[in-house]
Design a protein around this motif. Structure first.
Motif, short mmCIF file in Angstrom:
data_model
loop_
_atom_site.label_atom_id
_atom_site.label_comp_id
_atom_site.label_asym_id
_atom_site.label_seq_id
_atom_site.Cartn_x
_atom_site.Cartn_y
_atom_site.Cartn_z
N THR A 195 0.84 -1.20 0.00
CA THR A 195 0.00 0.00 0.00
C THR A 195 0.87 1.25 0.00
OG1 THR A 195 -1.72 -1.19 1.23
CG2 THR A 195 -1.87 1.20 1.19
N GLU A 215 1.82 2.49 -3.34
CA GLU A 215 0.78 3.11 -4.16
C GLU A 215 0.53 4.57 -3.80
OE1 GLU A 215 -2.87 1.15 -4.82
OE2 GLU A 215 -2.03 -0.87 -4.70
N PRO A 254 -6.93 -0.07 -1.03
CA PRO A 254 -5.74 -0.81 -1.47
C PRO A 254 -5.19 -1.75 -0.41
CG PRO A 254 -5.24 1.53 -1.17
CD PRO A 254 -6.72 1.38 -1.10
N ARG A 285 -7.32 -4.94 -0.37
CA ARG A 285 -7.04 -5.76 -1.55
C ARG A 285 -5.72 -6.50 -1.39
NH1 ARG A 285 -5.19 -3.89 -7.43
NH2 ARG A 285 -4.99 -5.95 -8.38
N HIS A 286 -4.67 -5.78 -0.99
CA HIS A 286 -3.36 -6.43 -0.86
C HIS A 286 -3.37 -7.49 0.24
CE1 HIS A 286 -1.46 -4.02 -3.85
NE2 HIS A 286 -1.60 -2.89 -3.20
N VAL A 344 -9.12 5.77 -3.79
CA VAL A 344 -8.20 4.94 -4.58
C VAL A 344 -7.02 5.79 -5.00
CG1 VAL A 344 -7.91 3.65 -6.73
CG2 VAL A 344 -10.00 3.37 -5.40
N TRP A 370 -2.24 0.32 -10.59
CA TRP A 370 -2.38 -0.53 -9.42
C TRP A 370 -1.88 -1.92 -9.78
CZ3 TRP A 370 -6.42 1.95 -11.87
CH2 TRP A 370 -6.77 3.20 -11.31
#
Length: 536
Positions: free
Chosen positions: A275, A278, A308, A311-312, A524, A529
């Motif tokens: 994260t 990003e 994020p 998701r990760h 986001v 990504w």
């Protein structure tokens, strides 16, 4: 032989009973002490010289099988010693964490029937808990006392938040959480790979400066079936001597528990790292790891990093359970390649009541589990209203208003995103929609999809599916000859339209990603990504 199972109920309710960040952090540390510091202390008092790693029931008086998420499972030779262990651990919790619901049972079993004893203890523990007075009975309202300013429980004293501030009533529960705050910072900083000063800054930032915060709750998919599958393996071990059957089951149970717990912690650390890559600002990822135990994860973080991070975490949890040396032999025997998980993300304003935010995150996790047969998935809501959340109402609001198209949520990540049933319902589809809303003309610099157009499409969704489809088609014709604008528009929908028919459930329904794409946009980071596996 005897099996002792001790568990803590209502973890999140205990943590989020107060909206004060310091108390939330302190409460999480008290729960961690149940299966950590306090369990060690109780075991060593009842069994002098006890060693977590070295003691086995074949050569010693006790063996620790499982420890995590506020609970322990222990094998003991003497039933009375097991009862003393339950009593001592409950008393430690009662003394240092009033309000925490710790309960235990002792189950007798014959050699060779450990698997059945574990099942019996899991059934018996909730029953015993229900039969005894709950934590609320510890705080009588008579004689009349002042309410705690933080959690509303009867106050036991006064406390001033800072120099020059008036002292306010404080309950025993709030005091215990507050006193545990410094120790919690040390534990959390160790988990996050940082220091206490940084963790304290994160607490202050989430409490006083950031506009949006998020509660993320993640839970493994089908772990109950996996643990139940261990009992099935015992059938294959039937020809073995009873003691050997128990030893094998104990080793599998311990390996599975330690393996899942280790994967969750490593997935958390990896999600922080990924994260951070990003974030365009280059700032640290502000995440408070409240609960990381077994397959459970509960964190509070900035709204901007929640999606994020979730998701990760899911992707890395999947990958690590496939590669973990403790899990691979056990899962292979159960004919499983790895484990998946579901996550719910509730993004709310900083001052929104945290117990409501967690309830929403928990409901979102249940929604994400609706596709657990496909793989890992996440569901999210960014809440702009101040009333108590109701996920069913939120999801049905467009349809109930006469509009068309419900949310396509949940969204698949990781391996499950390659499932044919996930068409249009991958998290990557949402990210591509967000990218389409941000995309600009390279020559003029103007946004390809004007804000007014996007809001007209959203309004059309509320007016009805035919209205939405007409407005979408009108926009397509408007962009005829402009491939860039047309491509950005099509990224908001599926199969050339704004809505599509989902036939994966018990009944057909019209779904759309548009509302979720618009809700996700502020949270986001700027693309691209990529997961650690290199997936775009």
């Amino acid at each position: 032989m005897h099996l002792v199972m001790i568990g803590t109920a209502g973890l999140q309710r205990y943590i989020f009973a107060s909206g004060k960040r310091q108390q939330i952090v302190g409460a999480s540390d008290l729960i961690a002490r149940v299966d950590g510091e306090w369990a060690d202390k109780a075991l060593k008092e009842v069994f002098p010289g006890f060693d977590r790693d070295g003691w086995r029931i074949g050569t010693h008086d006790a063996e620790l099988l499982v420890a995590g998420a506020g609970g322990v499972t222990v094998l003991v030779r003497d039933r009375q010693a097991g009862e003393r262990l339950v009593t001592r651990l409950e008393l430690l919790a009662l003394e240092f964490a009033p309000g925490l619901d710790v309960c235990g049972v002792v189950v007798d079993y014959e050699e060779g029937s450990l698997a059945s004893a574990v099942q019996e203890a899991r059934r018996k523990l909730p029953t015993v808990r229900e039969r005894r007075p709950g934590p609320s009975a510890r705080f009588p309202r008579l004689p009349i006392v002042a309410d705690c300013a933080s959690d509303g429980l009867p106050a036991e004293g006064l406390h001033s938040e800072g120099e020059g501030e008036a002292a306010r009533p404080e309950s025993a529960v709030s005091r215990a959480k507050r006193v545990s705050h410094p120790g919690a910072l040390s534990r959390m900083s160790a988990i996050a790979g940082t220091d206490r000063a940084t963790m304290n800054e994160i607490v202050d930032h989430l409490g006083f400066r950031t506009e949006w915060v998020a509660v993320i709750h993640a839970d493994g998919n089908g772990l109950g079936e996996v643990f139940g599958g261990l009992d099935g393996l015992g059938v294959a071990d039937a020809p073995l001597p009873p003691g050997e059957r128990d030893r094998r089951h104990a080793e599998r149970l311990g390996a599975l528990s330690r393996g899942v717990d280790g994967c969750a912690k490593r997935a958390f650390a990896a999600a922080l790292r990924l994260t951070a890559r990003e974030l365009a600002s280059g700032e640290a990822v502000r995440v408070l790891p409240l609960i990381i135990g077994g397959d459970d994860l509960t964190v509070v973080c900035e709204g901007e990093v929640a999606l994020p991070f979730a998701r990760h975490y899911l992707e890395r949890f999947e990958r690590m359970t496939k590669e973990d040396p403790l899990l691979r032999p056990v899962l292979a025997r159960l004919d499983r390649d790895g484990l998946s998980a579901a996550a719910g993300v509730a993004i709310v304003k900083r001052n929104y009541p945290f117990h409501f935010a967690y309830e929403l995150a928990e409901a979102l996790t249940k929604e994400a589990k609706g596709v657990k047969g496909w793989g890992s998935a996440l569901s999210f809501v960014s809440l702009f209203e101040s009333s108590a959340p109701d996920l069913k109402r939120i999801r049905a609001s467009v349809a109930l208003s006469g509009g068309g198209g419900r949310s396509a949520s949940p969204y698949l990540v990781g391996v499950g995103s390659g499932d044919a049933r996930a068409r249009g319902r991958r998290w990557q589809d949402v990210l591509e929609g967000v990218a389409a809303l941000r995309r600009r003309d390279p020559a003029s610099g103007e946004v390809l999809l004007p804000g007014g157009l996007v809001h007209e499409l959203r309004e059309g969704m509320c007016l009805g599916e035919e209205v939405a489809a007409s407005r979408f088609e009108l926009a397509r014709r408007r962009f005829t000859g402009n491939a860039a604008r047309t491509g950005a528009l099509l990224a908001l929908g599926q199969d050339g339209g704004l809505t599509w028919t989902d036939r994966t459930g018990p009944e057909e329904r019209s779904v759309t990603r548009l509302l979720d794409v618009m809700a996700a946009r502020p949270f986001v980071p700027e693309g691209p990504w990529r997961s650690e596996g290199g997936d775009a």
